[in-house]
Enzyme design. Structure first.
Site, short mmCIF file in Angstrom:
data_model
loop_
_atom_site.label_atom_id
_atom_site.label_comp_id
_atom_site.label_asym_id
_atom_site.label_seq_id
_atom_site.Cartn_x
_atom_site.Cartn_y
_atom_site.Cartn_z
N GLN A 371 1.26 2.02 2.81
CA GLN A 371 0.13 1.71 1.94
C GLN A 371 0.04 0.20 1.75
O GLN A 371 1.03 -0.47 1.47
CB GLN A 371 0.29 2.40 0.59
CG GLN A 371 -0.89 2.17 -0.35
CD GLN A 371 -0.83 3.04 -1.59
OE1 GLN A 371 -0.04 3.96 -1.67
NE2 GLN A 371 -1.69 2.74 -2.56
N ASP A 393 -5.38 2.59 2.56
CA ASP A 393 -5.96 1.25 2.33
C ASP A 393 -5.17 0.16 3.05
O ASP A 393 -4.92 -0.91 2.51
CB ASP A 393 -5.99 0.94 0.83
CG ASP A 393 -6.71 2.00 0.02
OD1 ASP A 393 -7.58 2.69 0.57
OD2 ASP A 393 -6.38 2.14 -1.18
N ARG A 452 -12.94 2.79 1.75
CA ARG A 452 -13.39 3.19 0.43
C ARG A 452 -13.54 1.94 -0.43
O ARG A 452 -12.88 0.92 -0.19
CB ARG A 452 -12.44 4.19 -0.21
CG ARG A 452 -11.02 3.68 -0.44
CD ARG A 452 -10.20 4.72 -1.17
NE ARG A 452 -8.82 4.28 -1.40
CZ ARG A 452 -7.99 4.87 -2.26
NH1 ARG A 452 -8.41 5.88 -3.01
NH2 ARG A 452 -6.75 4.43 -2.41
N TRP A 454 -12.87 -0.52 -3.07
CA TRP A 454 -11.88 -0.94 -4.06
C TRP A 454 -12.55 -1.66 -5.23
O TRP A 454 -12.17 -1.52 -6.39
CB TRP A 454 -10.86 -1.85 -3.37
CG TRP A 454 -9.75 -2.35 -4.25
CD1 TRP A 454 -9.23 -1.75 -5.36
CD2 TRP A 454 -9.00 -3.55 -4.06
NE1 TRP A 454 -8.21 -2.51 -5.87
CE2 TRP A 454 -8.05 -3.62 -5.10
CE3 TRP A 454 -9.05 -4.58 -3.12
CZ2 TRP A 454 -7.16 -4.69 -5.23
CZ3 TRP A 454 -8.15 -5.63 -3.22
CH2 TRP A 454 -7.21 -5.68 -4.27
#
Length: 547
Positions: A371, A393, A452, A454
């Protein structure tokens, strides 16, 4: 280990995604002018026009309304007045953070203590960035081009949100809520910078205020990549005649650790300083500070020269401070090195490399983690023929960054996790941002998404990519409910492969299938990171346009 393979082709994975000086005891800032606070005086037409474009209009008038007529005759002067006001607030915020450290001391959790240290570093970087912007604004004959000022201000804004992000973990359960004590002043700083960015949009239409950024030299390289840098990047790794220092674990070099060699490099260098790191695994955390400019690290190749460590959020580090290697000094280049964080998927955020270095470039390198592997924090960056491994991410931040001919490998995450290649962190629509392209994932059972949001104005674009069917047909994933779905900018242009079908993509207001080459070209190396003006000096090959 289960991998999703993503291979970049000639265009770019572009992700638009700090050092300390003592602020609390500093003498008055040389650029700060003593101006009164907001008064009922009617602002000039120029002030009214400039502030009308800003997001925080009342805050805009405060430092500008009482300027003498002679100090408000141009937009650069208005921006300078706003930046002066911002620097004053940065100094106050830094003093407040230092005071919290002294007062709370042992009552702080280890992570809060480290988060405050992050804030002090980031506030110092913000002051330095604003200094640089002021120097340009006060010297029009030597001013940087529009994009340089935009980059400096964008980085200054990013720093404040990075500081606050360090307090994101379980602060509700703490006796002292440090974030609540500092957030208002940091938001105020960011709003002033946002206003400066908005006013900056007035400047490009005024010829002569900012010179042309640069030209493309023979061979298609931009002017910022010097001939000497090109020679270094093309030279064999073991040609020690080209290096200033050598790191070797067996004692055959000048140093046995990378950190010691970086510390020995000159400060504020204007010429390239090269450190050769011989094959081996170097277990250490390395920081290339703000003063270590024009530094280049050369290794023996991916998987041969490896710098690795395992700081992570679960063990009490902030995401910012978890980086195995952190780079802030401008003009940084790395070639032939693996940067690794081996904390593992259960330790959550664990950064392999963080870069806040303007005009930084990475060639033939790999970044290995789970991650949050690669933190492209701020400024302009370029990656060529690199491998990036991760899960959640794993490319994130708020830099203006382009990836060309890179491979992204989505690893097997924890059972309850999804793979997301990108998490872009743009907090303001005027901030320089991130995009992505040329990814080829392989089949896998793990739910996998392109990105996505943030932050509120997240921006990511995939251009001429081959996308396999490992990517979910929806393509993109929500961060939290409908957060940022109207304000983000997610796009796809001329991709191919079974995962590139956009029929079942998300229906968010901010998502679009790009059909115009003119719109897609905005996210290529030339216009997006002004690569035609600096990449040439690195000798790293690159493509300027859509190809």
């Amino acid at each position: 280990m289960h991998l999703l393979r993503l291979t970049s082709l000639p265009l770019a994975l572009a992700l638009s995604i700090v050092m300390i000086f003592s602020i609390s005891s500093s003498p008055p800032h040389p650029y700060i002018h003593k101006t009164q606070r907001f008064t009922s005086q009617t602002p000039s037409r120029l002030v009214r026009t400039a502030c009308e474009r800003t997001r925080f209009k009342d805050l805009c008038f405060s430092p500008l309304s009482s300027l003498p007529p002679g100090n408000s005759s141009s937009v650069p002067e208005l921006i300078a007045a706003t930046v002066n006001e911002t620097i004053s607030e940065v100094m106050i915020s830094s003093s407040n953070c230092s005071g919290l450290q002294r007062r709370l001391g042992p009552d702080l959790s280890p992570r809060d203590s480290r988060a405050l240290e992050d804030c002090l570093e980031l506030l110092g970087d913000t002051a330095g960035d604003l200094d640089d912007a002021l120097a340009d604004l006060h010297s029009p004959s030597a001013a940087r081009e529009f994009y340089d000022l935009q980059t400096l201000l964008s980085a200054a804004m990013t720093n404040q949100y990075t500081c606050l992000d360090g307090f994101a973990f379980n602060e509700r359960n703490r006796k002292y809520r440090v974030r609540d004590s500092i957030k208002d002043s940091l938001f105020n700083i960011s709003r002033h910078v946002s206003n400066s960015l908005a006013m900056l949009q007035e400047i490009p239409a005024k010829p002569g205020v900012f010179p042309e950024y640069g030209r493309v030299e023979n061979g298609g390289f931009p002017t910022w990549v010097s001939r000497s840098d090109r020679r270094l990047l093309q030279a064999p790794a073991n040609d020690t005649k080209l290096f200033d220092l050598v790191v070797a674990k067996d004692g055959t070099g000048n140093f046995t650790t990378v950190s010691a060699a970086v510390a020995a490099a000159p400060n504020s260098s204007t010429t390239r300083f090269v450190i050769y790191i011989k094959e081996g695994a170097y277990f250490e955390n390395v920081e290339v500070g703000r003063k270590k400019t024009m530094l280049m690290l050369v290794g023996d190749g991916i998987g041969k020269t490896v710098v690795k460590a395992n700081r992570n959020v679960v063990d009490g580090w902030t995401t910012f401070r978890s980086a195995t290697v952190a780079v802030v000094g401008n003009g940084f280049i790395a070639k032939g090195i693996t940067f690794e964080n081996f904390a593992g998927p259960t330790k959550h955020q664990a950064v392999a490399l963080r870069s806040g270095s303007d005009h930084s470039a990475f060639y033939l390198c790999s970044f290995v983690g789970y991650q949050d592997t690669l933190y492209v924090h701020s400024f302009r960056q370029f990656f060529r023929e690199c491998d990036i491994y991760g899960t959640v991410d794993f490319i994130f931040g708020n830099a203006a960054v382009v990836f060309q001919n890179c491979n992204l490998y989505a690893r097997k995450p924890n059972p309850n996790q999804k793979n997301i290649y990108t998490a872009q962190g743009r907090e303001d629509p005027k901030v320089v941002s991130v995009r992505a392209a040329d990814l080829i994932p392989a089949k896998a059972a793990v739910k996998t998404y392109l990105g996505r949001p943030w932050k509120a104005y997240s921006r990511t674009v995939f251009i001429k990519s081959y996308i396999d069917d490992a990517v979910d047909p929806a393509g993109w994933l929500e961060w939290n409910g409908d957060f940022a779905l109207d304000t983000l900018y997610y796009g796809e242009y001329m991709n191919r492969g079974p995962g590139s079908n956009t029929t079942n993509r998300v229906k968010w207001a901010g998502y679009r299938v790009i059909n115009s080459s003119t719109e897609a070209s905005k996210f290529t190396v030339g216009p997006f990171v002004q690569g035609d003006a600096w990449l040439n000096s690195t000798k790293i090959p690159f493509s300027l346009g859509l190809g």
